[in-house]
Design an enzyme around this catalytic site. Sequence first.
Site, PDB file in Angstrom:
ATOM      1  N   SER A   1       0.642  -1.370  -0.170  1.00 48.62           N
ATOM      2  CA  SER A   1       0.063   0.084   0.013  1.00 48.62           C
ATOM      3  C   SER A   1       0.919   1.217   0.079  1.00 48.62           C
ATOM      4  CB  SER A   1      -0.936  -0.065   1.239  1.00 48.62           C
ATOM      5  OG  SER A   1      -1.730  -1.027   1.022  1.00 48.62           O
TER       6      SER A   1
ATOM      7  N   THR B   1      -5.656   5.967   8.349  1.00 44.61           N
ATOM      8  CA  THR B   1      -5.327   5.077   7.461  1.00 44.61           C
ATOM      9  C   THR B   1      -6.794   4.326   7.318  1.00 44.61           C
ATOM     10  OG1 THR B   1      -4.280   2.862   6.870  1.00 44.61           O
ATOM     11  CG2 THR B   1      -4.734   3.183   9.328  1.00 44.61           C
ATOM     12  N   GLY B   2      -6.829   3.649   6.151  1.00 44.06           N
ATOM     13  CA  GLY B   2      -7.851   2.820   5.788  1.00 44.06           C
ATOM     14  C   GLY B   2      -9.124   3.624   4.966  1.00 44.06           C
TER      15      GLY B   2
ATOM     16  N   THR C   1       1.305   6.757   0.555  1.00 41.12           N
ATOM     17  CA  THR C   1       0.467   5.482   0.318  1.00 41.12           C
ATOM     18  C   THR C   1       0.320   5.484  -1.154  1.00 41.12           C
ATOM     19  OG1 THR C   1      -1.717   4.485   0.419  1.00 41.12           O
ATOM     20  CG2 THR C   1      -1.934   6.961   0.013  1.00 41.12           C
TER      21      THR C   1
ATOM     22  N   THR D   1      -0.622   1.585   4.540  1.00 43.84           N
ATOM     23  CA  THR D   1      -0.356   3.163   4.470  1.00 43.84           C
ATOM     24  C   THR D   1       0.315   3.564   5.583  1.00 43.84           C
ATOM     25  OG1 THR D   1      -2.445   3.728   3.260  1.00 43.84           O
ATOM     26  CG2 THR D   1      -1.636   5.391   4.587  1.00 43.84           C
TER      27      THR D   1
ATOM     28  N   ARG E   1      -8.475   8.297  -8.697  1.00 42.72           N
ATOM     29  CA  ARG E   1      -9.087   8.613  -7.562  1.00 42.72           C
ATOM     30  C   ARG E   1      -7.977   8.872  -6.546  1.00 42.72           C
ATOM     31  NH1 ARG E   1      -7.810   6.157  -2.271  1.00 42.72           N
ATOM     32  NH2 ARG E   1      -9.575   6.093  -0.941  1.00 42.72           N
TER      33      ARG E   1
HETATM   34  N1  ASP Z   1      -6.139   5.733   3.380  1.00 48.21           N
HETATM   35  C1  ASP Z   1      -5.724   5.206   1.907  1.00 48.21           C
HETATM   36  C2  ASP Z   1      -6.594   5.722   1.040  1.00 48.21           C
HETATM   37  O1  ASP Z   1      -7.676   5.975   1.040  1.00 48.21           O
HETATM   38  C3  ASP Z   1      -5.772   3.765   1.957  1.00 48.21           C
HETATM   39  C4  ASP Z   1      -5.290   3.084   3.156  1.00 48.21           C
HETATM   40  O2  ASP Z   1      -4.778   3.527   4.301  1.00 48.21           O
HETATM   41  O3  ASP Z   1      -5.014   2.021   3.096  1.00 48.21           O
HETATM   42  O4  ASP Z   1      -6.129   6.015  -0.191  1.00 48.21           O
END
Ligand code: ASP
Length: 333
Positions: free
Chosen positions: A90, A243-244, A210, A192, A220
């Site tokens: 990531s 993150t997420g 990330t 990330t 995106r």
């Molecule tokens: N927060 C990151 C995003 O939405 C992805 C991740 O943390 O895995 O791009």
Amino acid sequence: MKRRHFIKKASVTGLGLVTASSTFLSVDENQEIKNEIAVTSKYIKPLVIATWKTDLAVETAAAVLEKGGNALDAVEQGCRIEEANEKGQSVGKGGLPDRDGEVTLDACIMNEKGDYGAVLGVKNIKHVISVARKVMEDTPHVMLVGEGAENFAVSKGFERENLLTEAAKKAWKKWKEKSEYKPIINIENHDTIGMLAIDKKGNISGACTTSGLAYKMPGRVGDSPIIGGGLFVDNEVGGASATGLGEEVLKTVGSFLIVELMRQGKSPQEACEEAIGRIVNKPGKDFKNFQVGYIAVNKKGETGAFSIHQHFSYNLYKNKENKNIPSDFYNKV
Ligand code: ASP
């Protein structure tokens, strides 16, 4: 200069300034500054906190701080470790590509002065955190996107390289067999990196880097490079990072929210919990299939972390120890 600010400055720069200033300050004012220094010297520093299991990145950042380096250098150096780690899917090289098989990277960095730099959707450049820093320091702008960011990086001496590793290509080909048209949220396997550091002077900086969601739509961009979304730092209060699923973080301006909640007196832990609450308590919000995790630190070196689901963890370096710690989480059913 307002007195409050003067006192803050004095406490940040240490006893030297008090001595230098003592000739034109009253006895009471000198005492007040000494009291403040006595308090701030108890703050935990240096300190590093970062999302997920990021032992080496945090160790690297901590080494910068222990040598007397500043928080900004620490978070940049720490994040570069993950960007170069091809096994991390990531971040940086080895990151999973978008639906067209292109790896595009997002990153941002923020210093103790509240300056900020970011790059979005960058191809072919591994160390986007360092490019974000160059945007902050060498341009009058805060964000560069796509080709413009890539060309800027090259103009600054960064080398183009292929970021799509064989392993990531294989995973993408497998995904293509079904090509499910929704963001792939692997609740347990993000990496990330969002990182916050406090240096020996007590200054706070943060960074976030990330490759975004695996198999995202081309173009995106998530929360990670957006000020107040994936990262926010206020040197008088603290910092937060996320993150997420970036879309959910952005809709609640999560990192900014956490810092503002800390400014109002909440602990980092309470602030992270409230920020997760803003996501999961939205009417009709089905949070079962996505993860968001936050980390935060305040000026005193108190930390917090909270996520929607289990299996979010963070690395924390304090009192010369670097540990990976499981985060508390909301969905306990
Ligand atoms: N927060 C990151 C995003 O939405 C992805 C991740 O943390 O895995 O791009």
